[in-house]
Design an enzyme around this catalytic site. Structure first.
Site, mmCIF file in Angstrom:
data_model
loop_
_atom_site.group_PDB
_atom_site.id
_atom_site.type_symbol
_atom_site.label_atom_id
_atom_site.label_comp_id
_atom_site.label_asym_id
_atom_site.label_seq_id
_atom_site.Cartn_x
_atom_site.Cartn_y
_atom_site.Cartn_z
ATOM 1 N N LYS A 93 44.369 30.412 71.872
ATOM 2 C CA LYS A 93 44.614 29.047 72.331
ATOM 3 C C LYS A 93 45.658 28.418 71.420
ATOM 4 O O LYS A 93 45.565 28.525 70.184
ATOM 5 C CB LYS A 93 43.315 28.243 72.253
ATOM 6 N N ASP A 146 47.396 30.583 75.505
ATOM 7 C CA ASP A 146 46.957 29.612 76.519
ATOM 8 C C ASP A 146 47.045 28.212 75.924
ATOM 9 O O ASP A 146 46.400 27.915 74.915
ATOM 10 C CB ASP A 146 45.510 29.930 76.940
ATOM 11 N N ASP A 180 47.039 28.513 85.453
ATOM 12 C CA ASP A 180 45.573 28.505 85.524
ATOM 13 C C ASP A 180 45.168 27.205 86.241
ATOM 14 O O ASP A 180 45.012 27.184 87.476
ATOM 15 C CB ASP A 180 45.011 28.600 84.089
ATOM 16 N N LYS A 202 40.544 32.327 88.889
ATOM 17 C CA LYS A 202 39.145 32.078 88.512
ATOM 18 C C LYS A 202 38.390 31.731 89.783
ATOM 19 O O LYS A 202 38.796 30.811 90.516
ATOM 20 C CB LYS A 202 39.035 30.892 87.551
HETATM 21 O O1 LIG Z 1 36.587 34.281 77.911
HETATM 22 C C1 LIG Z 1 36.339 33.168 78.344
HETATM 23 O O2 LIG Z 1 35.392 32.962 79.123
HETATM 24 C C2 LIG Z 1 37.177 32.006 77.896
HETATM 25 C C3 LIG Z 1 38.367 31.771 78.777
HETATM 26 C C4 LIG Z 1 39.137 30.499 78.502
HETATM 27 O O3 LIG Z 1 40.139 30.562 77.847
HETATM 28 C C5 LIG Z 1 38.661 29.249 79.062
HETATM 29 C C6 LIG Z 1 37.336 28.893 78.902
HETATM 30 C C7 LIG Z 1 36.865 27.698 79.386
HETATM 31 C C8 LIG Z 1 37.703 26.853 80.073
HETATM 32 C C9 LIG Z 1 39.046 27.208 80.260
HETATM 33 C C10 LIG Z 1 39.519 28.413 79.784
HETATM 34 C C11 LIG Z 1 40.939 28.759 80.089
HETATM 35 O O4 LIG Z 1 41.260 29.878 80.470
HETATM 36 O O5 LIG Z 1 41.771 27.878 80.035
HETATM 37 MG MG LIG Z 2 43.501 28.899 80.765
#
Ligand SMILES: O=C(O)CCC(=O)c1ccccc1C(=O)O
Ligand SMILES: [Mg+2]
Length: 370
Positions: free
Chosen positions: A163, A188, A238, A262
């Site tokens: 992140k 991300d 995303d 997702k």
């Molecule tokens: O491995 C995981 O479940 C975490 C993935 C993650 O980055 C995430 C988790 C919660 C909300 C948003 C995100 C995202 O992908 O932005």
């Molecule tokens: Mg993301």
């Protein structure tokens, strides 16, 4: 599908360690498990992946429960369906609330696959016997990030996502890159930049990232297209992609070169598969995103990621990435960087009833007319 009963379980579990982004630090995860049982006693399971507060999308556990109890379940009681694809069409009369829809829709897919005695992956036209596993590091400490990456690489993960935000980008990523010159790394940003930060984003081009995920606003596709023209690093969307139409427009417009799919964000497996099929046809690689989920959503993700277009390791990690003990049995495990796609009917995993009881906050049952 002859539904007899739907049960909603609200559960809560602490994470092994906090998941920190610039938007929120997640320490405890609440979630909703949906169990749909048909008249001959077979049950399908789904999971609601909204968080307790609306930091990632506008939905929450409470809004999802409201939608399920007062809108979606009554709709299904009124309009019996024969196939899960009809659920997606039925729910399209309700605006948004995609995570609530997906919680119920995915349970119907599991139930349908079980009634056909086929693995869910096969029902969705999945082709992969195993899926490549990636993992997310979410911390504001460079030292911790490198420690965690070291552990995850020992556990076999094939790709690391970190992140980032404008206060933690170039130096942070460069230090990770220095430790791991050849590691597949993606970053991300969860919408932490604007076009005014273009120089910061351009600077990331020399770090050989696989992609940068959602750098700009959560609902934007216009400025992402402008940005993609200026940077070499592929943009992955995303948050901006909540429907098939969003995906189509983003691709046509050049807003991204990759899409993170997702199931919860797009309202279920049917929409997720449509986005996959479109991207596959257009040569746009996709990968399956994560939601810090419990086992039920995790194994729906495994079924989805068995489709041929999921050519990049996604955020599907082992149950043990987040949980001391998951609510499914067996737990999801990663071996040599891969998760095996189950071959038994439906999602191919059972509920760990003891664990479910341990983490249960509330339960509600809805019976269907005979
Ligand atoms: O491995 C995981 O479940 C975490 C993935 C993650 O980055 C995430 C988790 C919660 C909300 C948003 C995100 C995202 O992908 O932005
Ligand atoms: Mg993301």
């Amino acid at each position: 599908m002859n539904i007899a009963e739907i049960e909603l379980y609200v559960i809560q579990m602490p994470l092994k360690s906090p998941f920190v982004t610039h938007l929120e630090a997640v320490n405890d995860r609440k979630g909703i498990i949906v169990k749909v049982t048909c008249k001959d006693g077979v049950s399908g399971f789904g999971e609601g992946v909204a968080f307790s507060t609306p930091w990632y999308t506008e939905e929450t556990v409470t809004t999802s429960l409201h939608m399920l109890k007062d809108i979606l379940i009554p709709l299904l009681q009124k309009h019996p369906i024969k196939h899960p694809e009809e659920a997606s069409k039925l729910f399209s009369s309700i605006r948004r609330n995609n995570m609530a829809k997906a919680a119920l829709e995915t349970a119907l897919w599991d139930l349908y696959a079980k009634s056909q005695t086929k693995p869910l992956s096969k029902i969705l036209n999945g082709t992969r016997p195993a899926i490549a596993s990636g993992v997310v590091v979410a911390t504001d400490s460079t030292v911790k990030a490198i420690q965690q990456i070291e552990q995850y690489l020992e556990q076999g993960y094939q790709r690391i996502k970190v992140k980032i935000n404008p206060n933690q980008d170039y130096a942070f990523l460069a230090e990770i890159r220095r430790h791991y010159p050849d590691l597949p790394i993606m970053a991300d940003a969860n919408s932490s930049y604007s076009l005014q930060d273009i120089d910061r984003l351009k600077a990331l081009d020399d770090l050989n990232l696989m992609m940068i995920e959602q750098p700009l606003a959560h609902d934007d596709i216009i400025e992402h297209a402008q940005l993609q023209k200026e940077i070499r690093t592929p943009i992955c969307l995303d948050e901006s992609i909540v429907t098939f139409e969003d995906a189509r427009k983003a691709i046509e417009f050049g807003s991204c070169k990759v899409i993170n799919i997702k199931v919860g964000r797009v309202g279920g497996l049917y929409e997720a598969k449509r986005i996959h099929d479109y991207c596959f046809e257009k040569g746009i690689p996709v990968w399956c995103g994560g939601m810090i989920e419990f086992g039920i959503s995790r194994v729906h993700n495994i079924a989805l990621a068995s489709l041929p277009g999921f050519s990049i390791p996604g955020d599907i990690s082992a149950s043990s990435r987040f949980w001391e003990e998951d609510i499914i049995t067996p737990e999801v495990t990663v071996e040599n960087g891969f998760i095996t796609v189950p071959e038994s009917p439906g999602i191919g995993y059972e509920i760990n009833e003891n664990r479910l009881q341990e983490v249960l906050l509330a339960k509600k049952t809805f019976t269907f007319p005979k």
